[in-house]
Scaffold this motif. Structure first.
Motif, PDB file in Angstrom:
ATOM      1  N   ALA A  25       0.840  -1.197   0.000  1.00 21.93           N
ATOM      2  CA  ALA A  25       0.000   0.000   0.000  1.00 21.93           C
ATOM      3  C   ALA A  25       0.875   1.247   0.000  1.00 21.93           C
ATOM      4  O   ALA A  25       1.974   1.244   0.570  1.00 21.93           O
ATOM      5  CB  ALA A  25      -0.902  -0.001   1.225  1.00 21.93           C
ATOM      6  N   PRO A  26       0.446   2.329  -0.652  1.00 17.25           N
ATOM      7  CA  PRO A  26       1.211   3.587  -0.625  1.00 17.25           C
ATOM      8  C   PRO A  26       1.366   4.089   0.800  1.00 17.25           C
ATOM      9  O   PRO A  26       0.525   3.818   1.673  1.00 17.25           O
ATOM     10  CB  PRO A  26       0.351   4.546  -1.462  1.00 17.25           C
ATOM     11  CG  PRO A  26      -0.537   3.666  -2.277  1.00 17.25           C
ATOM     12  CD  PRO A  26      -0.776   2.436  -1.463  1.00 17.25           C
ATOM     13  N   ASN A  27       2.445   4.820   1.053  1.00 20.52           N
ATOM     14  CA  ASN A  27       2.656   5.382   2.379  1.00 20.52           C
ATOM     15  C   ASN A  27       1.545   6.364   2.721  1.00 20.52           C
ATOM     16  O   ASN A  27       1.224   7.254   1.934  1.00 20.52           O
ATOM     17  CB  ASN A  27       4.011   6.086   2.452  1.00 20.52           C
ATOM     18  CG  ASN A  27       5.161   5.103   2.327  1.00 20.52           C
ATOM     19  OD1 ASN A  27       5.054   3.955   2.745  1.00 20.52           O
ATOM     20  ND2 ASN A  27       6.266   5.542   1.748  1.00 20.52           N
ATOM     21  N   ARG A  31       2.861  12.540   0.035  1.00 24.64           N
ATOM     22  CA  ARG A  31       2.392  13.087  -1.224  1.00 24.64           C
ATOM     23  C   ARG A  31       1.855  11.958  -2.100  1.00 24.64           C
ATOM     24  O   ARG A  31       2.458  10.891  -2.161  1.00 24.64           O
ATOM     25  CB  ARG A  31       3.545  13.807  -1.928  1.00 24.64           C
ATOM     26  CG  ARG A  31       3.138  14.525  -3.212  1.00 24.64           C
ATOM     27  CD  ARG A  31       4.315  15.309  -3.764  1.00 24.64           C
ATOM     28  NE  ARG A  31       5.420  14.435  -4.091  1.00 24.64           N
ATOM     29  CZ  ARG A  31       6.597  14.866  -4.567  1.00 24.64           C
ATOM     30  NH1 ARG A  31       6.797  16.169  -4.713  1.00 24.64           N
ATOM     31  NH2 ARG A  31       7.548  14.008  -4.846  1.00 24.64           N
ATOM     32  N   PRO A  32       0.730  12.178  -2.763  1.00 24.92           N
ATOM     33  CA  PRO A  32       0.175  11.117  -3.625  1.00 24.92           C
ATOM     34  C   PRO A  32       1.186  10.705  -4.695  1.00 24.92           C
ATOM     35  O   PRO A  32       1.976  11.517  -5.180  1.00 24.92           O
ATOM     36  CB  PRO A  32      -1.048  11.785  -4.258  1.00 24.92           C
ATOM     37  CG  PRO A  32      -1.409  12.893  -3.321  1.00 24.92           C
ATOM     38  CD  PRO A  32      -0.112  13.377  -2.739  1.00 24.92           C
ATOM     39  N   LYS A  34       2.791  10.022  -8.060  1.00 17.02           N
ATOM     40  CA  LYS A  34       2.618  10.762  -9.309  1.00 17.02           C
ATOM     41  C   LYS A  34       2.309   9.846 -10.483  1.00 17.02           C
ATOM     42  O   LYS A  34       1.571  10.219 -11.407  1.00 17.02           O
ATOM     43  CB  LYS A  34       3.887  11.577  -9.591  1.00 17.02           C
ATOM     44  CG  LYS A  34       3.813  12.438 -10.846  1.00 17.02           C
ATOM     45  CD  LYS A  34       5.088  13.252 -11.016  1.00 17.02           C
ATOM     46  CE  LYS A  34       5.037  14.114 -12.264  1.00 17.02           C
ATOM     47  NZ  LYS A  34       6.302  14.897 -12.433  1.00 17.02           N
ATOM     48  N   HIS A  35       2.881   8.642 -10.448  1.00 13.83           N
ATOM     49  CA  HIS A  35       2.756   7.735 -11.588  1.00 13.83           C
ATOM     50  C   HIS A  35       1.931   6.504 -11.211  1.00 13.83           C
ATOM     51  O   HIS A  35       1.975   6.029 -10.075  1.00 13.83           O
ATOM     52  CB  HIS A  35       4.136   7.303 -12.080  1.00 13.83           C
ATOM     53  CG  HIS A  35       4.993   8.447 -12.532  1.00 13.83           C
ATOM     54  ND1 HIS A  35       4.826   9.065 -13.746  1.00 13.83           N
ATOM     55  CD2 HIS A  35       6.022   9.090 -11.907  1.00 13.83           C
ATOM     56  CE1 HIS A  35       5.710  10.039 -13.868  1.00 13.83           C
ATOM     57  NE2 HIS A  35       6.450  10.067 -12.772  1.00 13.83           N
ATOM     58  N   SER A  36       1.206   6.010 -12.189  1.00 12.68           N
ATOM     59  CA  SER A  36       0.388   4.814 -11.993  1.00 12.68           C
ATOM     60  C   SER A  36       1.270   3.609 -11.688  1.00 12.68           C
ATOM     61  O   SER A  36       2.294   3.394 -12.343  1.00 12.68           O
ATOM     62  CB  SER A  36      -0.442   4.552 -13.253  1.00 12.68           C
ATOM     63  OG  SER A  36      -0.896   3.225 -13.302  1.00 12.68           O
ATOM     64  N   ARG A  37       0.857   2.834 -10.704  1.00 13.12           N
ATOM     65  CA  ARG A  37       1.622   1.632 -10.379  1.00 13.12           C
ATOM     66  C   ARG A  37       1.567   0.617 -11.519  1.00 13.12           C
ATOM     67  O   ARG A  37       2.502  -0.161 -11.704  1.00 13.12           O
ATOM     68  CB  ARG A  37       1.097   1.009  -9.086  1.00 13.12           C
ATOM     69  CG  ARG A  37       1.456   1.813  -7.845  1.00 13.12           C
ATOM     70  CD  ARG A  37       1.179   1.056  -6.605  1.00 13.12           C
ATOM     71  NE  ARG A  37       1.881   1.679  -5.491  1.00 13.12           N
ATOM     72  CZ  ARG A  37       2.103   1.070  -4.329  1.00 13.12           C
ATOM     73  NH1 ARG A  37       1.694  -0.172  -4.157  1.00 13.12           N
ATOM     74  NH2 ARG A  37       2.735   1.688  -3.363  1.00 13.12           N
ATOM     75  N   ARG A  38       0.492   0.618 -12.243  1.00 12.51           N
ATOM     76  CA  ARG A  38       0.404  -0.282 -13.391  1.00 12.51           C
ATOM     77  C   ARG A  38       1.455   0.089 -14.425  1.00 12.51           C
ATOM     78  O   ARG A  38       2.084  -0.793 -15.027  1.00 12.51           O
ATOM     79  CB  ARG A  38      -0.994  -0.226 -14.008  1.00 12.51           C
ATOM     80  CG  ARG A  38      -1.189  -1.217 -15.147  1.00 12.51           C
ATOM     81  CD  ARG A  38      -2.639  -1.303 -15.557  1.00 12.51           C
ATOM     82  NE  ARG A  38      -2.843  -2.258 -16.640  1.00 12.51           N
ATOM     83  CZ  ARG A  38      -4.020  -2.564 -17.150  1.00 12.51           C
ATOM     84  NH1 ARG A  38      -5.126  -1.993 -16.663  1.00 12.51           N
ATOM     85  NH2 ARG A  38      -4.127  -3.446 -18.139  1.00 12.51           N
TER      86      ARG A  38
END
Length: 280
Positions: A25-27, A31-32, A34-38
């Motif tokens: 899961a993202p921290n 900060r959100p 920036k790039h899609s994990r896909r």
């Protein structure tokens, strides 16, 4: 809405649906991303499949520095090992097998090392006449990767197998492993005494001449062929052996995801016969 695949190495929607929940899961609170994990995963698989350098990733992927940062970060967190184990259980269940295997097959493969492979982790395999590294893998009886260990090509099969069998002992319940004659000898007794694991040597048929498919052994040999169909694995380009192992796991993850969505193992495309065909 289905996403169009830019490259053959990209994950299809169904394949991404398998892998996405298995990523960390993202921290929280930061900060959100920036790039899609896909896009990150597709970029890693592009490198593995095509063999390109990180810096040569196409511009429609995230910056190579970002992709490499995720690659390293996920390896430190052992993400590929966890994904590999989960997908392997799902493939086995889809094939009507138990989640965990009771038997495995071990084999090794020597590959040429590029000039990026350091002197401290490369060697010369006199039998195969290869200067580079040697990969030791253990698969289950379906050919699904269990563990991989990468060493200098000068390491003898019996010595490299000890580390590999120990890794398999620690992460899987298998206590029966099939192997070829290159692993015979003192390793059989060591495996039984130290690991309580039976190492069964599968030998060629007496009087065999030329190539013949050998029971049990062909499964792991097919798995090595699957791996080296990825151009990044046709040679060893990695500075550190651990990075080579990560590349192999990503290739296996891609193969298992495709197998789950396809419903069966990959089959080689038959060459079309040209003789006797009418001219167009």
């Amino acid at each position: 809405m289905p996403r169009e695949r830019r490259y053959p190495s990209d994950l299809a929607d169904a394949q991404w649906a398998l892998i996405e929940p298995l990523l960390p899961a993202p921290n929280a609170g930061g900060r959100p991303e920036k790039h899609s994990r896909r896009d990150i995963v597709d970029a890693i698989l592009y490198v593995v499949r095509t063999g390109c350098a990180w810096r040569q990733l196409p511009f429609d992927f995230p910056p190579w520095q970002t992709v490499y940062w995720y690659f390293v970060r996920w390896e430190k967190a052992k993400v590929t090992e966890e994904i590999l184990a989960i997908l392997r259980r799902r493939v086995r269940m889809a094939q009507g097998r138990e989640e965990e295997p009771s038997a495995g097959i071990i084999d090794s493969q020597s590959v040429q090392g590029a000039d990026t492979v350091g002197r401290e982790s490369r060697g010369y395999d006199a039998g195969k006449k290869i200067n580079g590294r040697k990969r030791f893998i253990v698969t289950d009886t379906l050919g699904l990767l269990l563990v991989v260990c990468v060493m200098a090509a000068s390491v003898q099969d019996r010595d490299g197998a000890k580390t590999t069998l120990l890794s398999a002992y620690l992460v899987t319940p298998i206590r029966l492993v099939f192997a070829d004659a290159g692993f015979a000898g003192a390793l059989v007794e060591w495996s039984q005494r130290i690991l309580r694991t039976t190492l069964h040597i599968v030998r060629k048929a007496p009087g065999q001449v030329g190539f013949a498919v050998i029971a049990r052994r062909w499964v792991v040999e097919r798995s090595l062929a699957w791996l080296t169909s990825h151009r990044r694995l046709a040679r060893d380009y990695e500075r550190h052996p651990a990075t080579s192992e990560a590349m192999i796991r990503w290739a296996a993850i891609s193969g298992m995801a495709r197998r789950l969505t396809r419903g069966h193992a990959a089959t080689r495309q038959q060459a079309r016969a040209l003789i006797g065909r009418p001219e167009q």
